[in-house]
Design a protein around this motif. Sequence first.
Motif, PDB file in Angstrom:
ATOM      1  N   ARG A 151       8.387  31.447  24.985  1.00 17.38           N
ATOM      2  CA  ARG A 151       9.079  31.690  26.256  1.00 17.38           C
ATOM      3  C   ARG A 151      10.553  31.356  26.080  1.00 17.38           C
ATOM      4  N   VAL A 152      11.420  32.279  26.463  1.00  9.54           N
ATOM      5  CA  VAL A 152      12.863  32.045  26.376  1.00  9.54           C
ATOM      6  C   VAL A 152      13.516  32.506  27.667  1.00  9.54           C
ATOM      7  N   THR A 153      14.308  31.641  28.276  1.00  8.39           N
ATOM      8  CA  THR A 153      15.112  32.019  29.435  1.00  8.39           C
ATOM      9  C   THR A 153      16.568  31.675  29.152  1.00  8.39           C
ATOM     10  N   TYR A 154      17.467  32.544  29.601  1.00 12.26           N
ATOM     11  CA  TYR A 154      18.902  32.286  29.451  1.00 12.26           C
ATOM     12  C   TYR A 154      19.538  32.570  30.810  1.00 12.26           C
ATOM     13  N   LEU A 155      19.929  31.497  31.493  1.00 10.75           N
ATOM     14  CA  LEU A 155      20.385  31.587  32.876  1.00 10.75           C
ATOM     15  C   LEU A 155      21.831  31.132  32.995  1.00 10.75           C
ATOM     16  N   GLN A 156      22.668  31.953  33.624  1.00 11.66           N
ATOM     17  CA  GLN A 156      24.048  31.608  33.950  1.00 11.66           C
ATOM     18  C   GLN A 156      24.327  32.016  35.398  1.00 11.66           C
TER      19      GLN A 156
ATOM     20  N   LEU B  73       2.130  36.162  22.323  1.00 13.48           N
ATOM     21  CA  LEU B  73       2.794  36.727  23.491  1.00 13.48           C
ATOM     22  C   LEU B  73       4.140  36.046  23.723  1.00 13.48           C
ATOM     23  N   ALA B  74       5.072  36.802  24.315  1.00  8.75           N
ATOM     24  CA  ALA B  74       6.409  36.275  24.572  1.00  8.75           C
ATOM     25  C   ALA B  74       6.876  36.710  25.950  1.00  8.75           C
TER      26      ALA B  74
ATOM     27  N   LEU C 135      16.489  34.463  18.867  1.00 10.87           N
ATOM     28  CA  LEU C 135      15.888  33.146  18.675  1.00 10.87           C
ATOM     29  C   LEU C 135      14.372  33.220  18.630  1.00 10.87           C
ATOM     30  N   ALA C 136      13.773  34.049  19.485  1.00 11.56           N
ATOM     31  CA  ALA C 136      12.317  34.187  19.472  1.00 11.56           C
ATOM     32  C   ALA C 136      11.845  34.699  18.120  1.00 11.56           C
TER      33      ALA C 136
ATOM     34  N   THR D 195       8.307  40.959  29.184  1.00  7.46           N
ATOM     35  CA  THR D 195       7.300  40.350  28.334  1.00  7.46           C
ATOM     36  C   THR D 195       7.246  41.125  27.032  1.00  7.46           C
ATOM     37  N   GLY D 196       6.667  40.500  26.015  1.00  7.04           N
ATOM     38  CA  GLY D 196       6.593  41.166  24.728  1.00  7.04           C
ATOM     39  C   GLY D 196       5.429  40.654  23.910  1.00  7.04           C
TER      40      GLY D 196
END
Length: 407
Positions: free
Chosen positions: A174-179, A274-275, A213-214, A266-267
């Motif tokens: 799981r990757v989140t990038y929040l700004q 799963l991602a 990164l994933a 999702t991927g």
Amino acid sequence: MAGNEQRDSDSEAAPPTLGVGMVGYAFMGAAHSQGWRTAGRVFDLPLRPVLAAIGGRDAVAVRAAAAKHGWAAAETDWRALVTRDDVQLVDVCTPGDSHAEIAIAALEAGKHVLCEKPLANSVPEAEAMVAAAEAAAARGQVAMVGFNYRRVPAIAYARRLITDNRLGALRHVRVTYLQDWLVDPDFPLTWRLEREHAGSGALGDLGAHAVDLAQYLAGEPLVGVSALTETFVRERPLLAGASTGLSATGADDRGPVTVDDAALFTGRLASGALASFEATRMAAGRKNALRLEINGERGSLAFDLERLNELSFHDHTEPAASAGFRRILVTEPGHPYLEAWWPPGHALGYEHTFVHQARDIVHAVAAGNTSPAPSFADGLQVQRVLAAVEESAEKNAVYTPVPGSVV
């Protein structure tokens, strides 16, 4: 006489130079300048980076950048920069619409190349860059894409734990990038909000890092995605004056935003893991919240860029009564890159990733490593994922294979 002998000895001991020419001088140009300026003063490098020339279209601004960041010369034509005799490596820090043209020209001129992410604005451009890099590699040239977050010591250490099989088979990423810098609907229409310059919005700007990164940490590619994107503010004030892309002043007239504000997808990784991903510049209160968690059969890892010297690790093989996530302070000399910095417990910051990036490409050039990581091929793989995300979003989240990936 003795003094002259000492100077001759010092000169003989000094490593050969590597002349660097950089195109672009705004936000990324400043960050890359810091990296080039510092790397040889911290690490023992086989080549000594020399800041030979910086390029940009605005003569006054580029001369000011050269003076501020320590570049010996300024050019207003990137073509002149890439053919300079004192430049052996070209660093491309421009908006994405010019990456392919500059990088390919530099490679054809016999230069090594470092190119900012995402590699290009489209898959065909990225494919052309990979072809140029492969031809250049046969001549001994190096081409690398600048996914700097791989150079966070905690991230590099996470990769080491995964390759050491501390997590076992991976299950979830799981990757989140929040700004939040676009929350204000009156923030001006900078180049980052125009498809012809940026390629995409939060997807390419932030999502590219998340995807890289994933795939880097998992050690395998994404093979398919299901996505949604949205543009919440469809018109913004036109730009008044100069901009770094992240800060600007608006005019009275407004123009259309032609990129996404947010992307969710999702991927599936090649192994079947799963991602999930989230990239947005509309998350109020989140300044640079790049967060990831990786779960495997033997343990889990978690990381937050806003606490970039820390890594959370859970060893699921320990007894349940005492097991749990533990905080690893990644500042020990045995951690990646830390052997050259401060005593344990003395934290590093964002700018150090660019120092580490400069260190790594200098070593690649000196060693004749024409496949440095991340390579242009790695950048192309990310570009193919981004294209699949956009295709899926256009079809209302229909699962879309990533071309070129192997299941």
